[in-house]
Enzyme design. Sequence first.
Site, PDB file in Angstrom:
ATOM      1  N   LEU A   1      -0.203  -1.741 -13.725  1.00 19.69           N
ATOM      2  CA  LEU A   1       1.119  -2.099 -13.191  1.00 19.69           C
ATOM      3  C   LEU A   1       1.046  -2.226 -11.675  1.00 19.69           C
ATOM      4  O   LEU A   1       1.877  -1.702 -10.941  1.00 19.69           O
ATOM      5  CB  LEU A   1       2.167  -1.074 -13.608  1.00 19.69           C
ATOM      6  CG  LEU A   1       2.519  -1.061 -15.111  1.00 19.69           C
ATOM      7  CD1 LEU A   1       3.487   0.084 -15.426  1.00 19.69           C
ATOM      8  CD2 LEU A   1       3.126  -2.398 -15.546  1.00 19.69           C
TER       9      LEU A   1
ATOM     10  N   LYS B   1     -15.390 -16.709 -10.927  1.00 25.57           N
ATOM     11  CA  LYS B   1     -14.534 -17.763 -11.475  1.00 25.57           C
ATOM     12  C   LYS B   1     -15.365 -18.965 -11.915  1.00 25.57           C
ATOM     13  O   LYS B   1     -15.119 -19.566 -12.962  1.00 25.57           O
ATOM     14  CB  LYS B   1     -13.490 -18.164 -10.431  1.00 25.57           C
ATOM     15  CG  LYS B   1     -12.519 -17.015 -10.109  1.00 25.57           C
ATOM     16  CD  LYS B   1     -11.771 -17.249  -8.800  1.00 25.57           C
ATOM     17  CE  LYS B   1     -10.812 -16.097  -8.502  1.00 25.57           C
ATOM     18  NZ  LYS B   1     -10.267 -16.172  -7.131  1.00 25.57           N
TER      19      LYS B   1
ATOM     20  N   GLU C   1      -8.900  -8.325   2.269  1.00 28.51           N
ATOM     21  CA  GLU C   1      -9.021  -6.876   2.114  1.00 28.51           C
ATOM     22  C   GLU C   1      -9.639  -6.265   3.374  1.00 28.51           C
ATOM     23  O   GLU C   1     -10.260  -6.966   4.179  1.00 28.51           O
ATOM     24  CB  GLU C   1      -9.955  -6.557   0.926  1.00 28.51           C
ATOM     25  CG  GLU C   1      -9.631  -7.264  -0.358  1.00 28.51           C
ATOM     26  CD  GLU C   1      -8.524  -6.574  -1.136  1.00 28.51           C
ATOM     27  OE1 GLU C   1      -8.281  -5.381  -0.904  1.00 28.51           O
ATOM     28  OE2 GLU C   1      -7.881  -7.240  -1.972  1.00 28.51           O
TER      29      GLU C   1
ATOM     30  N   VAL D   1      -8.978 -17.389 -13.495  1.00 24.89           N
ATOM     31  CA  VAL D   1      -9.555 -18.466 -12.682  1.00 24.89           C
ATOM     32  C   VAL D   1      -8.447 -19.194 -11.923  1.00 24.89           C
ATOM     33  O   VAL D   1      -7.585 -19.820 -12.525  1.00 24.89           O
ATOM     34  CB  VAL D   1     -10.328 -19.483 -13.552  1.00 24.89           C
ATOM     35  CG1 VAL D   1     -10.987 -20.546 -12.677  1.00 24.89           C
ATOM     36  CG2 VAL D   1     -11.362 -18.783 -14.414  1.00 24.89           C
TER      37      VAL D   1
ATOM     38  N   THR E   1       0.579  -5.245  -8.534  1.00 31.07           N
ATOM     39  CA  THR E   1       1.498  -6.341  -8.220  1.00 31.07           C
ATOM     40  C   THR E   1       1.560  -7.352  -9.360  1.00 31.07           C
ATOM     41  O   THR E   1       2.634  -7.835  -9.705  1.00 31.07           O
ATOM     42  CB  THR E   1       1.084  -7.073  -6.928  1.00 31.07           C
ATOM     43  OG1 THR E   1      -0.260  -7.507  -7.064  1.00 31.07           O
ATOM     44  CG2 THR E   1       1.205  -6.161  -5.720  1.00 31.07           C
ATOM     45  N   VAL E   2       0.401  -7.655  -9.978  1.00 33.60           N
ATOM     46  CA  VAL E   2       0.420  -8.649 -11.051  1.00 33.60           C
ATOM     47  C   VAL E   2       1.141  -8.105 -12.285  1.00 33.60           C
ATOM     48  O   VAL E   2       2.012  -8.760 -12.860  1.00 33.60           O
ATOM     49  CB  VAL E   2      -1.014  -9.104 -11.411  1.00 33.60           C
ATOM     50  CG1 VAL E   2      -0.991 -10.022 -12.625  1.00 33.60           C
ATOM     51  CG2 VAL E   2      -1.657  -9.814 -10.226  1.00 33.60           C
ATOM     52  N   GLY E   3       0.795  -6.869 -12.674  1.00 34.14           N
ATOM     53  CA  GLY E   3       1.436  -6.276 -13.850  1.00 34.14           C
ATOM     54  C   GLY E   3       2.948  -6.183 -13.668  1.00 34.14           C
ATOM     55  O   GLY E   3       3.724  -6.519 -14.579  1.00 34.14           O
TER      56      GLY E   3
ATOM     57  N   ASP F   1     -16.399 -13.451  -5.443  1.00 33.80           N
ATOM     58  CA  ASP F   1     -15.169 -13.706  -6.201  1.00 33.80           C
ATOM     59  C   ASP F   1     -15.191 -15.127  -6.774  1.00 33.80           C
ATOM     60  O   ASP F   1     -14.882 -15.353  -7.945  1.00 33.80           O
ATOM     61  CB  ASP F   1     -13.962 -13.517  -5.272  1.00 33.80           C
ATOM     62  CG  ASP F   1     -12.663 -13.904  -5.935  1.00 33.80           C
ATOM     63  OD1 ASP F   1     -12.197 -13.150  -6.797  1.00 33.80           O
ATOM     64  OD2 ASP F   1     -12.122 -14.982  -5.605  1.00 33.80           O
TER      65      ASP F   1
END
Lengths: 439, 439
Positions: free
Chosen positions: A12, A207, A192, A134, A14-16, A203
Site C-alpha cells: 500500500l 523492462k 532516488e 513496463v 503510492t501505487v497500491g 531499471d
Amino acid sequence: MTNALRLGIAGLGTVGTGVVKLLSADADRLAMRIGRPLEITGVSARDRTKDRGIDLDGIAWHDDPVALARADNVDMFVELMGGEGDPAKAAVETALKAGKHVVTANKALLAHHGTALARLAEDGGVGLNYEAAVAGGIPIVKTVRESLAGNRIARVFGIMNGTCNFILTMMENEGVSFAEALAEAQRLGYAEADPTFDVGGLDTAHKLAILSALAFGTEVSVSSVYVEGIEHITRQDIRAARDLGFRIKLLGVGVETDSGVEQRVHPTLVPMDSPIADVQGVFNAVGVTGDFVGDLMLEGQGAGAFATASSVASDIVDIARGHVAAPFGAPATALKPYRRARMRAHEGGYYVALELYDRIGAVAAVAQRMAEQGISLDSIVQRADLAEPNGASAKGEQTRPVIMITHDTLEKSMREALANIDAGGHTARPSRMIRIERF
Amino acid sequence: MTNALRLGIAGLGTVGTGVVKLLSADADRLAMRIGRPLEITGVSARDRTKDRGIDLDGIAWHDDPVALARADNVDMFVELMGGEGDPAKAAVETALKAGKHVVTANKALLAHHGTALARLAEDGGVGLNYEAAVAGGIPIVKTVRESLAGNRIARVFGIMNGTCNFILTMMENEGVSFAEALAEAQRLGYAEADPTFDVGGLDTAHKLAILSALAFGTEVSVSSVYVEGIEHITRQDIRAARDLGFRIKLLGVGVETDSGVEQRVHPTLVPMDSPIADVQGVFNAVGVTGDFVGDLMLEGQGAGAFATASSVASDIVDIARGHVAAPFGAPATALKPYRRARMRAHEGGYYVALELYDRIGAVAAVAQRMAEQGISLDSIVQRADLAEPNGASAKGEQTRPVIMITHDTLEKSMREALANIDAGGHTARPSRMIRIERF
C-alpha cells in the site's frame, strides 16, 4: 455482493494506494463494464497504523502477504510490493499455486522469474498480468501481446526510465552537467537518494527483458541485457550531438538478429527528427516495428501512482471479464530458449569523442586506426567551443576535442580501433563512444 | 482440423488480400498462440477472376456476401468491403443474427450504425471488433476500450487522416499551395481522384464518432460531429502559424463538457512543441487524456493494406482466444444517449486571418469589434511578407494581411466579432479563423 471478484492487494505504497482510490472512485462504472463488481477483501502492508487517506474499513488486514495470497476469500492477488525476491516472489507463487489470478507491477520479479511464473499461471489456468511493470501507464504489454499478435516483430525500443530522460532533457535545455541535473531530479522527487538503479540503466534493463520476451517469443533473460548508464554523458556530448542532428536518450533496444536476440540499454544518439527524440522530461515512449503494422510508438507517463494504477486496473478488468491470455502471448512452454547475440557482433553507427593532443599528425593517426578496422567516417567535428571548462590535460599540454560520427560498423572493430587510438598516446583521456540508433 | 475457428472473408481489395496474406504467412505461429487454428472457409468479392496473388484453392466462393455471412461453415464473418449501407450492413447484420462473430474495418458502417450493431452482437453473445476502423494499424480502439478501462476520459483527439496530414506537411515543408500538395498526394496514391471525403474531414468525422462513443460511454452519433476540411488553408496560414509557434493539423477532437460531448473536426493550430505537432506525412496519431493515465499518445500507420491487416488480425485473434468484450466497452444498452455540446458554446483560442485595407483606423476598428465581444488578443502580426501573391484586392486598393491570436473565448463571440468586422467594410475578403488546441 454475489459474483464479485474478490481482490487481495499486497503493498500500500503510492501505487497500491492509487489502485485502491481508482477502484473505489469508479466502482459502479467498472462493475457495469465488467458485468460483476470488484471487491477488495484483503490487504497487506508493512505498517498498519499509517494514514494513507483511503478507507480500509471492513477489509481484512494481513501482516504477511503470503497469508493474503492464500486467503480463501481472495480470487485475485494484486502484488504491488516490488522486489525480485521474497516476500513478493513467495506471495505470487503461493497465489498462482492456489489457483488465484495475479496482477503485478513488479518488473524485477518478472525480469528475473517471468518464464517460471508464466508456467505456474498457465498450469493453474489463471491469469498473470503485469502491464504496469513496463513503462507505467503506457499499455505496451497488452499492445505487443494482443494488438500486434499478427506481426513478427523485428525491433522494440524505448525510453523507459523517466529519471534518465528528465536528466538528459535538462542537460540539453539548461546546459547543465549530469551531476547538476541529477541533483535537480532528486530535489523534485524524480530520482532516488541512491540513483544508481535508474541512471545506471538497470531499471530499463528489467523492462526491456520483459518486452523482448513478449516481442520475440523467447524466455525472459535479464542477465543477457548489455547495460550502460548515462553517468558519463557530458555537456559536450549533448551539444556536439545536437550540432550533428542528434539527441541523446537512454534507450532500451531489443532486436532479433541472425545470431540471436540483441538486448541492450545504453545512451543512444537518435536523429533529431525521429519521434523518439521529441520525448521530453519524465515521459516514456516505446516503439515497436512489426512486419505488418510497420512502426508504432506509444508515449505517456512511465511512472507515478495514478498512471501506474491505470495499468493495474486494466489488468484487473481484463481478468474480471474472463480474458486470460498466456502471460507472454505464446504459451510459456513454447517460449524459445533465449539465444544471446553478442554485443561485439552489434552493427551500427557510433559517435566517438576524443580528447586529442594538439600535435601534427594526431588526427591522421586516429584516422589511420579507424581505417585499419575498416571503419569509415561520416563526419568529423573539431571545434574549440566544444571543449569542457577543464579541457586541458594533466600534463599541461594543449588538447582539443574531436568528435566523429562513423558509418555502420561492427562493435568489435569500433572497440579495437578505440583501444589502438588510446594506445597510440595521442589522447589525453580514454576515448569514448556512444551508439547511434536510426529510425 | 478439429476445433478450427472458421473465417468467412467478404471483400478482397488491398486490405482483404493483406489479411489473407497475414493469416497464411503466420498460420502456425498464430495457432500456437491462440491454441486453435484459424481456417478461411469462405470468401466473397466482386470479381472472381481477378488475380490477387493469393491462393484461394479449396475456399468456398460466394458472389453474395450475405450468403457468406450465413454460411454454415463460417464461425466469424470478416467484413472488409466498406460502405455504410448494403451489402456491408446487411451482411454484418445477418452474421450477428446468425450468432457469428464479426470483425470489420468499416468506419462508415460503425459511425452510422454502431450502437444498433453492438446491441445485435451483445444479444447474440458474439463479438463485434473493429480495431481497423479507427486509425488503421494503431490499436486505439482496444486501448480505450480495455487498457484505459479504469479511467474517466476527458478528451480524445487525433490526426486520423493520412491524406490531410501529408498535404499539410507538404505545404509546410515545400511551401506549396493546397492545390499543389493535393495533386502530389494524388500522384503518389495517397489521395483519391475525388478527395472530398478525406480533405473535407468526413473520414475523420467517422473515426471520431466511434472513438467518442468508446471514450465517453455514449451512443455513436456521427451526425453531431462539427466538420470543417482543410481546403481553405493557405500557405500564408501555415507560415504565420509557424512564426507564432504553431503547426496546422486536421484534428478530430472529442471533449466531455458540462453541456454535453463536443465532437469536432477542423484544421487546428497545435503548439509546435506538442507531440502531435511532430506527426509528419501520412502517419496518424491519437491522444487520450484520462483521469488516471494522464496524457497518452499512440502514433503509427493509419492506413495501408498491411497495417490495417495487422489490426484486423488482432481482432480475429482476440475472439479466437475467447476474449469477447462489449463492442463499446460499456454494454450497448448502458450507453448514454448522446448529448451534443453546441459549437457556439465551444471555448478556446483562435487564429484569425484578416485582409485589411491599408487605411488609418482599420486596425483600431478591428480591435474595437473584438473588444465588444470580450475577446482579448494574445498577439497581432502584421507583416508584408505574409501576403499571398494575389494579395491586392479587386478594387485595386492596397491591402495588408493581419494575423491575430486570441486568448480563450467563446466561439459564439468569435463568430460575431468576425461578422461585425467584415460588415465594417475594412476587410477585402471574408475574415477567417482557425481554432487553437493546447496540450
